[in-house]
Write an enzyme that holds these catalytic residues in place. Sequence first.
Site, PDB file in Angstrom:
ATOM      1  N   CYS A   4      -4.517  -9.999   8.207  1.00 37.83           N
ATOM      2  CA  CYS A   4      -4.259  -8.587   7.927  1.00 37.83           C
ATOM      3  C   CYS A   4      -4.773  -8.277   6.515  1.00 37.83           C
ATOM      4  O   CYS A   4      -4.349  -8.914   5.542  1.00 37.83           O
ATOM      5  CB  CYS A   4      -2.760  -8.293   8.026  1.00 37.83           C
ATOM      6  SG  CYS A   4      -2.303  -6.694   7.346  1.00 37.83           S
ATOM      7  N   CYS A   7      -2.026  -7.373   3.990  1.00 39.22           N
ATOM      8  CA  CYS A   7      -1.244  -8.555   3.597  1.00 39.22           C
ATOM      9  C   CYS A   7      -2.049  -9.395   2.603  1.00 39.22           C
ATOM     10  O   CYS A   7      -1.492  -9.930   1.635  1.00 39.22           O
ATOM     11  CB  CYS A   7      -0.865  -9.394   4.816  1.00 39.22           C
ATOM     12  SG  CYS A   7       0.523  -8.727   5.759  1.00 39.22           S
ATOM     13  N   ASP A  30      -7.727   3.915  -2.423  1.00 40.41           N
ATOM     14  CA  ASP A  30      -8.463   3.804  -1.168  1.00 40.41           C
ATOM     15  C   ASP A  30      -9.939   3.552  -1.487  1.00 40.41           C
ATOM     16  O   ASP A  30     -10.508   4.202  -2.367  1.00 40.41           O
ATOM     17  CB  ASP A  30      -8.306   5.089  -0.348  1.00 40.41           C
ATOM     18  CG  ASP A  30      -8.740   4.913   1.095  1.00 40.41           C
ATOM     19  OD1 ASP A  30      -7.891   5.015   1.988  1.00 40.41           O
ATOM     20  OD2 ASP A  30      -9.950   4.664   1.330  1.00 40.41           O
ATOM     21  N   HIS A  46       5.170  -6.773   6.514  1.00 34.26           N
ATOM     22  CA  HIS A  46       4.183  -6.389   7.521  1.00 34.26           C
ATOM     23  C   HIS A  46       4.863  -5.746   8.726  1.00 34.26           C
ATOM     24  O   HIS A  46       5.633  -6.386   9.432  1.00 34.26           O
ATOM     25  CB  HIS A  46       3.338  -7.579   7.994  1.00 34.26           C
ATOM     26  CG  HIS A  46       2.318  -7.169   9.016  1.00 34.26           C
ATOM     27  ND1 HIS A  46       1.006  -6.901   8.703  1.00 34.26           N
ATOM     28  CD2 HIS A  46       2.449  -6.903  10.337  1.00 34.26           C
ATOM     29  CE1 HIS A  46       0.366  -6.498   9.788  1.00 34.26           C
ATOM     30  NE2 HIS A  46       1.234  -6.495  10.795  1.00 34.26           N
ATOM     31  N   ASN A  85      -1.117   7.780   9.412  1.00 38.65           N
ATOM     32  CA  ASN A  85      -1.801   7.759  10.706  1.00 38.65           C
ATOM     33  C   ASN A  85      -1.113   6.737  11.599  1.00 38.65           C
ATOM     34  O   ASN A  85      -0.729   5.656  11.136  1.00 38.65           O
ATOM     35  CB  ASN A  85      -3.276   7.374  10.516  1.00 38.65           C
ATOM     36  CG  ASN A  85      -4.049   8.421   9.737  1.00 38.65           C
ATOM     37  OD1 ASN A  85      -3.859   9.620   9.943  1.00 38.65           O
ATOM     38  ND2 ASN A  85      -4.901   7.981   8.831  1.00 38.65           N
ATOM     39  N   GLY A  91      -5.836   7.927  14.237  1.00 40.41           N
ATOM     40  CA  GLY A  91      -6.717   7.678  13.107  1.00 40.41           C
ATOM     41  C   GLY A  91      -6.378   6.429  12.311  1.00 40.41           C
ATOM     42  O   GLY A  91      -6.968   6.176  11.259  1.00 40.41           O
ATOM     43  N   HIS A  96      -1.351  -2.201   9.429  1.00 42.54           N
ATOM     44  CA  HIS A  96      -0.242  -2.542   8.533  1.00 42.54           C
ATOM     45  C   HIS A  96       0.231  -1.180   8.006  1.00 42.54           C
ATOM     46  O   HIS A  96      -0.561  -0.468   7.357  1.00 42.54           O
ATOM     47  CB  HIS A  96      -0.718  -3.478   7.412  1.00 42.54           C
ATOM     48  CG  HIS A  96       0.345  -3.904   6.450  1.00 42.54           C
ATOM     49  ND1 HIS A  96       0.553  -5.237   6.070  1.00 42.54           N
ATOM     50  CD2 HIS A  96       1.268  -3.187   5.764  1.00 42.54           C
ATOM     51  CE1 HIS A  96       1.549  -5.299   5.202  1.00 42.54           C
ATOM     52  NE2 HIS A  96       1.996  -4.052   4.991  1.00 42.54           N
ATOM     53  N   HIS A  98       1.179   2.076   6.356  1.00 40.22           N
ATOM     54  CA  HIS A  98       0.844   2.560   5.005  1.00 40.22           C
ATOM     55  C   HIS A  98       0.861   4.073   4.983  1.00 40.22           C
ATOM     56  O   HIS A  98       0.692   4.721   6.020  1.00 40.22           O
ATOM     57  CB  HIS A  98      -0.531   2.039   4.564  1.00 40.22           C
ATOM     58  CG  HIS A  98      -1.640   2.384   5.518  1.00 40.22           C
ATOM     59  ND1 HIS A  98      -1.873   1.661   6.663  1.00 40.22           N
ATOM     60  CD2 HIS A  98      -2.559   3.376   5.512  1.00 40.22           C
ATOM     61  CE1 HIS A  98      -2.891   2.192   7.310  1.00 40.22           C
ATOM     62  NE2 HIS A  98      -3.321   3.248   6.637  1.00 40.22           N
ATOM     63  N   HIS A 100      -0.837   7.474   3.008  1.00 43.22           N
ATOM     64  CA  HIS A 100      -1.869   7.995   2.115  1.00 43.22           C
ATOM     65  C   HIS A 100      -1.224   8.998   1.162  1.00 43.22           C
ATOM     66  O   HIS A 100      -0.441   9.852   1.595  1.00 43.22           O
ATOM     67  CB  HIS A 100      -2.954   8.730   2.906  1.00 43.22           C
ATOM     68  CG  HIS A 100      -3.709   7.858   3.870  1.00 43.22           C
ATOM     69  ND1 HIS A 100      -4.983   7.401   3.618  1.00 43.22           N
ATOM     70  CD2 HIS A 100      -3.370   7.346   5.082  1.00 43.22           C
ATOM     71  CE1 HIS A 100      -5.401   6.664   4.632  1.00 43.22           C
ATOM     72  NE2 HIS A 100      -4.442   6.619   5.543  1.00 43.22           N
TER      73      HIS A 100
HETATM   74  P1  5GP Z   1      -5.848   4.361   8.100  1.00 38.54           P
HETATM   75  O1  5GP Z   1      -7.023   5.040   8.731  1.00 38.54           O
HETATM   76  O2  5GP Z   1      -5.532   3.031   8.763  1.00 38.54           O
HETATM   77  O3  5GP Z   1      -4.648   5.252   7.981  1.00 38.54           O
HETATM   78  O4  5GP Z   1      -6.247   4.087   6.610  1.00 38.54           O
HETATM   79  C1  5GP Z   1      -6.844   2.917   6.184  1.00 38.54           C
HETATM   80  C2  5GP Z   1      -7.511   3.218   4.876  1.00 38.54           C
HETATM   81  O5  5GP Z   1      -7.836   1.985   4.269  1.00 38.54           O
HETATM   82  C3  5GP Z   1      -8.812   4.020   4.996  1.00 38.54           C
HETATM   83  O6  5GP Z   1      -8.690   5.258   4.307  1.00 38.54           O
HETATM   84  C4  5GP Z   1      -9.860   3.112   4.342  1.00 38.54           C
HETATM   85  O7  5GP Z   1     -10.773   3.814   3.538  1.00 38.54           O
HETATM   86  C5  5GP Z   1      -9.022   2.142   3.538  1.00 38.54           C
HETATM   87  N1  5GP Z   1      -9.597   0.817   3.399  1.00 38.54           N
HETATM   88  C6  5GP Z   1     -10.229   0.100   4.364  1.00 38.54           C
HETATM   89  N2  5GP Z   1     -10.611  -1.100   3.882  1.00 38.54           N
HETATM   90  C7  5GP Z   1     -10.204  -1.136   2.589  1.00 38.54           C
HETATM   91  C8  5GP Z   1     -10.315  -2.131   1.551  1.00 38.54           C
HETATM   92  O8  5GP Z   1     -10.851  -3.223   1.733  1.00 38.54           O
HETATM   93  N3  5GP Z   1      -9.778  -1.809   0.347  1.00 38.54           N
HETATM   94  C9  5GP Z   1      -9.180  -0.599   0.113  1.00 38.54           C
HETATM   95  N4  5GP Z   1      -8.699  -0.388  -1.122  1.00 38.54           N
HETATM   96  N5  5GP Z   1      -9.050   0.347   1.064  1.00 38.54           N
HETATM   97  C10 5GP Z   1      -9.555   0.086   2.286  1.00 38.54           C
HETATM   98 ZN    ZN Z   2      -0.085  -6.928   6.991  1.00 33.45          ZN
END
Ligand code: 5GP
Ligand code: ZN
Length: 116
Positions: A4, A7, A30, A46, A85, A91, A96, A98, A100
């Site tokens: 993950c 993680c 991000d 997690h 999301n 989306g 894991h 989280h 935004h």
């Molecule tokens: P989700 O779409 O799952 O709600 O958001 C995941 C977010 O993680 C996305 O906005 C994406 O830009 C961000 N993200 C993906 N890979 C990485 C990474 O390796 N490092 C960081 N800091 N953010 C990431």
């Molecule tokens: Zn995780």
Amino acid sequence: MQNCLFCQIINKQTSADIVYEDDGFIAFKDIHPKAPFHLLIVPKKHIDSVNHLEQKDKDLMGGLILTAQKIAKKNNLTGYKLLINVGREGGQIIDHLHMHLLAGRVIEKSEVMEKL
Ligand code: 5GP
Ligand code: ZN
């Protein structure tokens, strides 16, 4: 969870631009920001997604929002958006839980739905 990404960031096996950390949560920038200020706030425990929350996670979810509030205050943000999301169709790309934290310009709801 070994494979993950979040993680791995929590365990410092993968680098990230970490802006906040305490016993329960970590927040980092991000990698593909959708607003001038775009952080991800992540519980250290997690949990795959909101769909996987249980009754016992109530405090954790409260803590997640209060952590966002704390970070917003520290950064003098008076207005911001919090977004979670859920599932691929919602989306979510990282499995894991989280949140935004977005700020810095007006982001239309439809635009956020398209881009996140
Ligand atoms: P989700 O779409 O799952 O709600 O958001 C995941 C977010 O993680 C996305 O906005 C994406 O830009 C961000 N993200 C993906 N890979 C990485 C990474 O390796 N490092 C960081 N800091 N953010 C990431
Ligand atoms: Zn995780």
